[in-house]
Design a protein around this motif. Structure first.
Motif, PDB file in Angstrom:
ATOM      1  N   UNK A  23      13.688   2.275   1.233  1.00 20.19           N
ATOM      2  CA  UNK A  23      14.651   2.697   2.255  1.00 20.19           C
ATOM      3  C   UNK A  23      14.028   3.784   3.135  1.00 20.19           C
ATOM      4  N   UNK A  24      13.280   4.682   2.499  1.00 20.97           N
ATOM      5  CA  UNK A  24      12.653   5.773   3.244  1.00 20.97           C
ATOM      6  C   UNK A  24      11.541   5.249   4.170  1.00 20.97           C
ATOM      7  N   UNK A  45       3.248   5.691  -6.087  1.00 18.65           N
ATOM      8  CA  UNK A  45       3.168   5.496  -7.541  1.00 18.65           C
ATOM      9  C   UNK A  45       3.943   4.293  -8.051  1.00 18.65           C
ATOM     10  N   UNK A  46       4.335   3.396  -7.148  1.00 13.46           N
ATOM     11  CA  UNK A  46       5.081   2.203  -7.577  1.00 13.46           C
ATOM     12  C   UNK A  46       4.240   0.958  -7.285  1.00 13.46           C
ATOM     13  N   UNK A  47       3.971   0.197  -8.331  1.00 11.41           N
ATOM     14  CA  UNK A  47       3.112  -0.973  -8.172  1.00 11.41           C
ATOM     15  C   UNK A  47       3.937  -2.244  -8.259  1.00 11.41           C
ATOM     16  N   UNK A  48       3.862  -3.041  -7.207  1.00 10.59           N
ATOM     17  CA  UNK A  48       4.470  -4.374  -7.232  1.00 10.59           C
ATOM     18  C   UNK A  48       3.319  -5.364  -7.059  1.00 10.59           C
ATOM     19  N   UNK A  49       3.604  -6.634  -6.960  1.00 13.36           N
ATOM     20  CA  UNK A  49       2.521  -7.615  -6.824  1.00 13.36           C
ATOM     21  C   UNK A  49       2.525  -8.181  -5.406  1.00 13.36           C
ATOM     22  N   UNK A  53       0.833  -1.206   0.000  1.00 17.44           N
ATOM     23  CA  UNK A  53       0.000   0.000   0.000  1.00 17.44           C
ATOM     24  C   UNK A  53       0.869   1.257   0.000  1.00 17.44           C
ATOM     25  N   UNK A  54       1.930   1.223   0.802  1.00 11.61           N
ATOM     26  CA  UNK A  54       2.813   2.395   0.875  1.00 11.61           C
ATOM     27  C   UNK A  54       3.483   2.666  -0.472  1.00 11.61           C
ATOM     28  N   UNK A  55       3.947   1.598  -1.123  1.00 12.95           N
ATOM     29  CA  UNK A  55       4.576   1.776  -2.439  1.00 12.95           C
ATOM     30  C   UNK A  55       3.558   2.316  -3.441  1.00 12.95           C
ATOM     31  N   UNK A  57      14.765   3.984  -7.861  1.00  6.66           N
ATOM     32  CA  UNK A  57      13.624   4.666  -7.235  1.00  6.66           C
ATOM     33  C   UNK A  57      12.942   3.750  -6.228  1.00  6.66           C
ATOM     34  N   UNK A  58      12.749   2.489  -6.612  1.00  5.96           N
ATOM     35  CA  UNK A  58      12.105   1.532  -5.705  1.00  5.96           C
ATOM     36  C   UNK A  58      12.930   1.366  -4.430  1.00  5.96           C
ATOM     37  N   UNK A  59      14.246   1.197  -4.596  1.00  7.91           N
ATOM     38  CA  UNK A  59      15.114   1.010  -3.416  1.00  7.91           C
ATOM     39  C   UNK A  59      15.063   2.242  -2.519  1.00  7.91           C
TER      40      UNK A  59
END
Ligand code: PLP
Length: 347
Positions: free
Chosen positions: A344-345, A310-314, A304-306, A338-340
């Motif tokens: 990290x944040x 604006x980053x979608x994973x499965x 949900x946080x990702x 960007x994902x990392x």
């Protein structure tokens, strides 16, 4: 193995549709046989002619690349089409069954349900390998298809060759080895085994390494008798003309595909190392594919946080053996950075 005996009787006896392009595939000056629009198309490029129903030009290029004969190749609207056709050709609804090994690619189950064919689930072991003793025990005369996904989605790993070969030797039906991700794996495809096992079907796709998911072009490699059955029951023009044209363009640029695979493999290692170093990551599973299965501290929450960024994973955390896991596709170097940084944040 007698493929004719394995085929459902009404399909064995079926008289297939004969299209205009089936009946005349040669050269001519004037084509007035298929009710096409001879004036042209409402687009800039012309697509007014029906495409080759058997995609002969693509198969001629693909055969030497894959080390098979053209008559061992079926091309479909994604690999999902041959998966569905295999059910329709070989599985009697409400009577026969297939074996799958969860957690695995979801379309085997969906195709089975669509075709009213029972699925016997033999879960993978804790380290995502084939539970070979259980699979052998589950084999019955009514087991028409055994699906082996290697590298497996969502775990990402190759299945042990010895296990696959044992299934090929013991099964009375077809063994479908889905190699959608094989270009990213350190081991070679099972294609060289085709001549030894007439019950082997290998699935591959243009959607992953070739980067052509939008075109929808899947491949099935098998004994010519199996390919013949699939060709007999497919919709006449199942691979459209634009896709055929673009596939030929891609096949003339194998080096571009190879370069993308090389980049993605470097990125896979870098992403795996970056993820493993994060405190919110419990485990990064070894991958032979273009994605990583990653155990998180709280998968649903991190998903949900990702998404909020604006980053979608499965989110795969509700699948057995994948509890707490996200499945993350290896992206471009910038996307992976960007994902990392986003993860990290969060930690
Ligand atoms: C294991 C596996 N097989 C097949 C497919 C589908 O491939 P296609 O795009 O050729 O239908 C996928 C897609 O994600 C997959 O993971």
């Amino acid at each position: 193995m007698n493929i004719e005996q394995l085929t459902r009787p009404h399909i064995r006896d079926l008289k297939p549709y004969s299209s205009a392009r089936d009946e005349f595939a040669g050269q001519a000056d004037i084509f007035l046989d298929a009710n096409e629009n001879s004036l042209g198309s409402a687009t800039e490029e012309a697509y007014n002619r029906y495409p080759d129903p058997l995609q002969r030009a693509i198969k001629a290029q693909l055969a030497p690349l894959k080390g098979v004969r053209p008559e061992q190749i079926f091309l479909g609207n994604g690999s999902d089409e041959p998966i569905d056709l295999l059910f329709r050709a070989f599985c009697e609804p409400k009577r026969d069954h297939v074996i799958t090994m969860p957690p695995t690619y979801g379309m085997y189950q969906v195709s089975a349900d669509l075709n009213q064919v029972k699925v016997v689930h033999v879960p993978l072991t804790d380290d995502f390998q084939i539970n070979i003793a259980e699979v052998i025990t589950a084999l019955r005369p009514g087991t028409k298809l055994v699906f082996v996904c290697s590298p497996n989605n969502p775990s990402g790993n190759l299945m042990a060759l010895a296990s696959i070969e044992l299934i090929l030797q013991k099964a009375k039906g077809l063994v479908v080895v889905d190699e959608a991700y094989i270009d990213f794996a350190p081991e070679a495809s099972l294609l060289p085994l085709l001549d030894r096992y007439p019950n082997l079907v290998v699935l591959q796709t243009f959607s992953k390494a070739w980067g052509l998911a939008g075109l929808r072009l899947g491949m099935a490699f098998a004994h010519p008798a199996v390919i013949g059955v699939l060709n007999k029951i497919k919709p006449p023009y199942n691979v459209n003309g634009l896709t055929q044209e673009k596939a030929l363009e891609a096949l003339a640029a194998v080096a571009k595909k190879d370069a993308m695979v090389a980049t993605l493999l470097v990125e896979r290692t870098r992403l795996a190392e970056g993820l493993a170093a994060l405190p919110i990551v419990g485990k990064v599973y070894p991958s032979d594919a273009n994605f990583l299965l990653v155990r998180m501290d709280d998968a649903r929450h991190r998903y949900q946080q990702l998404m909020g960024q604006g980053t979608i994973v499965r989110d795969r955390s509700r699948l057995a053996l994948c509890e707490g896991c996200l499945r993350i596709t290896v992206g471009t170097p910038a996307e992976n950075d960007a994902l990392l940084a986003q993860l990290d944040a969060l930690g």
